[in-house]
Design an enzyme around this catalytic site. Structure first.
Site, mmCIF file in Angstrom:
data_model
loop_
_atom_site.group_PDB
_atom_site.id
_atom_site.type_symbol
_atom_site.label_atom_id
_atom_site.label_comp_id
_atom_site.label_asym_id
_atom_site.label_seq_id
_atom_site.Cartn_x
_atom_site.Cartn_y
_atom_site.Cartn_z
ATOM 1 N N SER A 107 0.845 -1.196 0.000
ATOM 2 C CA SER A 107 0.000 0.000 0.000
ATOM 3 C C SER A 107 0.877 1.242 0.000
ATOM 4 O O SER A 107 2.062 1.173 -0.342
ATOM 5 C CB SER A 107 -0.957 -0.025 1.188
ATOM 6 O OG SER A 107 -1.936 0.973 1.050
ATOM 7 N N ASN A 108 0.330 2.378 0.373
ATOM 8 C CA ASN A 108 1.107 3.626 0.408
ATOM 9 C C ASN A 108 0.689 4.443 1.618
ATOM 10 O O ASN A 108 -0.166 4.020 2.394
ATOM 11 C CB ASN A 108 0.914 4.393 -0.904
ATOM 12 C CG ASN A 108 -0.552 4.656 -1.188
ATOM 13 O OD1 ASN A 108 -1.230 5.332 -0.430
ATOM 14 N ND2 ASN A 108 -1.059 4.079 -2.277
#
Ligand code: C5P
Length: 409
Positions: A217-218
């Site tokens: 993810s980020n």
């Protein structure tokens, strides 16, 4: 808490009834006041058995009205006209907590205490937050009263389920302050400049699974997208909020929860039919594991190679769908860049077929991911450029919505 622009200088009459939840109305009166609203509290006799008028006066900084016949100390309006004076020019009448008794009075149009007589004089929107115990809310009499009030345009806030004062578990709890504030914002927004416009807004970082327990993810928290969606609700829009973020539900929006780029793509394509605008604030992953392992990947002493593949580009898919259907009328994209901000942003605007692009430099510590503030540049398809100085994400959200509203004009 900071001033909330849509609440600033709004005149809100807060009717408080005799329920144990009356103590929660103190926090509500306080938060509304901190948000910039002018809160006139009207209490029923029964409410005074639970909480003192002085407490409300202290948090609102304004006189509290309790008796139709007796003028209040502290500079309130004279008693014989107080109900009319309060009602005149009010932006909202919120009854929280509303008991079965007061709800029945409002449904019947009785006017035998300061709250019911004020309600009869008022022409502003009426928002009712019921709180009651022991199945009283399910009683056909209460339900019939709700139906009458709704028919007349009142909005009834759904009570929450949980432990009731009696020790019983059931439906009847007054929602907490943030939820009530959300309902107030929605009620004040109805009829606003974006009424009858559907806005689809995405938020959060997508999660691309490697195996049943891990994902890529980020750093996106979804806060900027959330603030934009809230600003759209404040402007009266019909908001669809497509989110991969872990944030409290947004009152007044239809929420669609997604996790991966693929599920976000499907949700966006399904929701943009008939939409005035799509605002793609989500940080969509660009790559995902080519294969999702069915079982948890075991660790070993070898290096792990994870082949990645591109995710679908949602804005490109929207561009194609829009070419066929004409919707959404306006498309807004985001560019989070760590170098050559303007150059990259301009290229993206053209390539993705955007009307507006919100560019931010994610290398600044006080803007971009996770923090509550942001600093952005708005680029439009006509070559226009507008800088928005460092501000809270709420202020930036409102500025973006204002800009979208102008484009829709
Ligand atoms: O190309 P880049 O990812 O930098 O573009 C950012 C913009 O494109 C954002 O508005 C983002 O929501 C959107 N995006 C998308 N589909 C992707 C990746 C990003 O629509 N797969």
């Amino acid at each position: 808490m900071l001033t909330i622009a849509p609440l600033r200088d709004k005149r809100i009459i807060l009717g408080v009834c005799g329920s144990i939840a009356a103590y929660k109305a103190l926090d509500l009166a306080s938060k509304l006041t901190q948000a910039g609203a002018l809160v006139d509290v009207v209490m029923t006799d029964a409410a005074r058995r639970f909480v003192s008028p002085l407490s409300f006066q202290a948090v609102s900084g304004r006189p509290v009205y309790t008796d139709m016949w007796q003028a209040e100390a502290g500079g309130g309006l004279p008693s014989h006209i107080a109900h009319v004076g309060l009602a005149e020019g009010a932006d909202l009448l919120l009854v929280a907590p509303a008991t079965a008794n007061t709800i029945a009075k409002l449904a019947q149009g009785l006017a035998d205490d300061m709250l019911s007589v004020t309600a009869l004089a008022a022409r502003c929107p009426l928002l009712i937050a019921p709180a009651m115990d022991g199945g009283m809310i399910e009683h056909p009499a209460t339900q019939a009263n709700f139906a009458v009030l709704r028919e007349r345009g009142a909005q009834v806030i759904e009570p929450e389920s949980g432990r009731l004062a009696s020790g019983l578990h059931g439906r009847g709890r007054l929602p907490e302050t943030p939820t009530l504030l959300g309902h107030v914002r929605r009620a004040l927004g109805l009829g606003g400049e974006l009424s009858d416009h559907k806005l689809v807004i995405t938020a959060g970082g997508t999660r691309e699974a490697l195996d049943p327990v891990r994902f890529i993810s980020n750093r996106s928290t979804g806060k900027q997208g959330y603030a934009i969606a809230q600003a759209a609700v404040d402007a009266g829009a019909d908001v669809v909020f497509i989110t991969a973020a872990d944030l409290p539900p947004l009152v007044g929006a239809k929420q669609v929860d997604v996790d991966t780029a693929q599920t976000m793509l499907e949700a966006v394509l399904a929701q943009i039919a008939g939409a005035a605008a799509l605002i793609m604030a989500a940080a969509v992953a660009d790559y995902r594991p080519r294969r999702v392992a069915e079982q948890k990947i075991k660790k070993s002493d070898e290096a792990l190679n994870l082949p990645l593949e591109r995710t679908p580009d949602i804005l490109l898919a929207v561009k194609a769908q829009r070419a066929q259907t004409g919707y959404p009328a306006i498309v807004v994209g985001f560019a989070a860049e760590s170098e050559n901000l303007l150059e990259n942003a301009r290229a993206k605007l053209g390539a993705k077929g955007l009307d507006l692009l919100v560019a931010n430099d994610i290398t600044a510590a006080d803007a971009g991911f996770a923090v509550d503030s942001n600093r952005v540049i708005l680029l439009d398809s006509g070559g226009g450029l507008e800088e928005i100085e460092l501000a809270s994400k709420d202020v930036i959200g409102a500025a973006i919505i204002e800009r979208v509203s102008r484009l829709l004009d």
